[in-house]
Enzyme design. Sequence first.
Site, short mmCIF file in Angstrom:
data_model
loop_
_atom_site.label_atom_id
_atom_site.label_comp_id
_atom_site.label_asym_id
_atom_site.label_seq_id
_atom_site.Cartn_x
_atom_site.Cartn_y
_atom_site.Cartn_z
CG ASN A 9 -1.76 1.10 1.31
OD1 ASN A 9 -1.35 2.39 1.12
ND2 ASN A 9 -3.17 1.02 1.58
CD GLU A 37 -5.02 4.05 1.17
OE1 GLU A 37 -4.52 3.65 2.01
OE2 GLU A 37 -5.45 5.02 0.94
CE1 TYR A 129 -6.73 0.44 1.07
CE2 TYR A 129 -8.06 1.71 -0.17
CZ TYR A 129 -7.37 1.62 0.95
OH TYR A 129 -7.61 2.42 1.89
CG ASP A 174 -4.55 -2.31 3.07
OD1 ASP A 174 -4.74 -3.02 3.94
OD2 ASP A 174 -4.29 -0.87 3.05
CG ASN A 176 -7.67 -1.46 5.40
OD1 ASN A 176 -6.84 -0.99 6.18
ND2 ASN A 176 -7.99 -0.90 4.38
CG ASP A 276 0.59 4.35 6.03
OD1 ASP A 276 0.77 4.00 4.84
OD2 ASP A 276 -0.43 4.58 6.67
CG HIS A 277 0.31 -0.08 4.37
ND1 HIS A 277 -0.36 -1.12 4.69
CD2 HIS A 277 -0.40 1.06 4.64
CE1 HIS A 277 -1.74 -0.80 4.93
NE2 HIS A 277 -1.54 0.69 4.72
#
Lengths: 286, 286
Positions: A9, A37, A129, A174, A176, A276-277
């Site tokens: 991501n 993303e 995603y 991702d 989540n 951040d991933h």
Amino acid sequence: MTMTITTSNLNGIRAAKRKGFEHWAQAHTPNVWCMQETRAPQEIIGDIYGDLAREYVDAGSIASVDELNTIADVCKIKGRAGVGMISDMPVLETRIGLPGLTEDVDTGRWIEADIKSEQGYVITVICVYVHAGGLVGDIKEDQKYRFLDTMTERMRQLQDEAARGGKQAVLCGDFNIAHTPIDIKNAKANEDRNGFFPRERAYIDRWIDELDFVDVMRELAGDIQGPYTWWSQRGRAFDNNTGWRIDYQFATPELAQQARGFVIDRAPSYDARWSDHAPLTITYDI
Amino acid sequence: MTMTITTSNLNGIRAAKRKGFEHWAQAHTPNVWCMQETRAPQEIIGDIYGDLAREYVDAGSIASVDELNTIADVCKIKGRAGVGMISDMPVLETRIGLPGLTEDVDTGRWIEADIKSEQGYVITVICVYVHAGGLVGDIKEDQKYRFLDTMTERMRQLQDEAARGGKQAVLCGDFNIAHTPIDIKNAKANEDRNGFFPRERAYIDRWIDELDFVDVMRELAGDIQGPYTWWSQRGRAFDNNTGWRIDYQFATPELAQQARGFVIDRAPSYDARWSDHAPLTITYDI
DNA sequence: CGTATAATG
DNA sequence: CATTCTACG
């Protein structure tokens, strides 16, 4: 004769580029790279794909930039979601969008590519995603569960195809959702938090138990605590390794058996990161 | 026995601070500083005023931080407009808002302060931020002209007061109007552009011809081309000095006669600037 | 906390 | 083209 597949991501492909993700591209050049993303319009993604192609040429994995195969789907709502894939291996067919999904707000979340290995096997690689989901009771919560239901149906088709001796498949992205307590730093504190709800975790149970998909990284690593693939940007989550494992590669059994190793590239420091991933790379012997 | 008054549009007091406008404060310490477009909530402005007070102490113009008098009015719409004033001279009274203006969206655009000079004269200093105006035919265009009408009325009162031998007044701010062709780099090309419409320019004519206000900087400089106080952020406008004079000090005649000199601090380079406007400082012998 | 759009200048 | 705000994560 291996195929390395990375999923990551990017939290904005423009931001990732600013922070130098192409250097990572040159150093690693995965055969297939699934990105989530992207959060940018097609033209910009096209430009950045061009830059990545140059990195692949410099690294010697392709001879000229037009040998890099690329796909992208953007979200109808500007600046949201967006998935893409690049491959230096032959792409026989690409499909955009999650079959069976009526809501057209859920664009930029699902692409499929049939990719041919050096040994001649064709596998379906999917880049997904999954919705983060918003707050409990939110309209977006329903949307997320409808998306999860629909993708479960698509996964059943893929599994049937693979079981019949057709194409093997791997679903990268991702999701989540952290699957079990070993996939999250602080399970207790997050039991009723988005991304670790029993109702969400049950989907991953179902994919593994009913549909025979394999959580490849977990299979390779064994039942240890972690590793994680995402850390909140708030506070010192990365430095304290207060992370979640929400990025996965789910493969059909025969393909999963060919997995030889994995790397989750947790950067050396917060400053050295471009998202951040952390990217999850798995090597398959096919 | 002089009073220096600076007017400057900050284009965000937070952004100006990031770019080091407090160094300018320490180097210049005007007795009265009128600021437009603070674009921040009261608490943040209060904090930054505190920082400015420390600069004034370091510069030796006040003995302790609580000697700096401060006023601010923010806009009801978050992040828009906002005017403020600081003074190291005694402030006898402050008034917030343009008298006679009914529209309460026009907040954060007008404040008045009665300030006492070392020689004991009390003058009214006004800090104003006139609407930029939006596109032609826009709702905001009407709003701008209503604001200009109302402030013209207030200026008539101020002029009457001054003519009767009462307080002299000076109106400092960003008027978003270039007065004549010498106040704009390319008059021809901008004749039907916002900020140089005949209808807008006529207000300044009226203030000078009918109300006897003096455009102090122009009076001191004479009828030369420029200098300008604002340059667009687009292209190389600053480097090419493609500017507009839209920041003014309009004073009642007696006060205007006491003006001794002015400085428009066009920074040495684009990088050294903390706003797209340059501060206009005038020294009055009162 | 950071990446995005949108409105304003 | 820069500065805000708001949405989303």
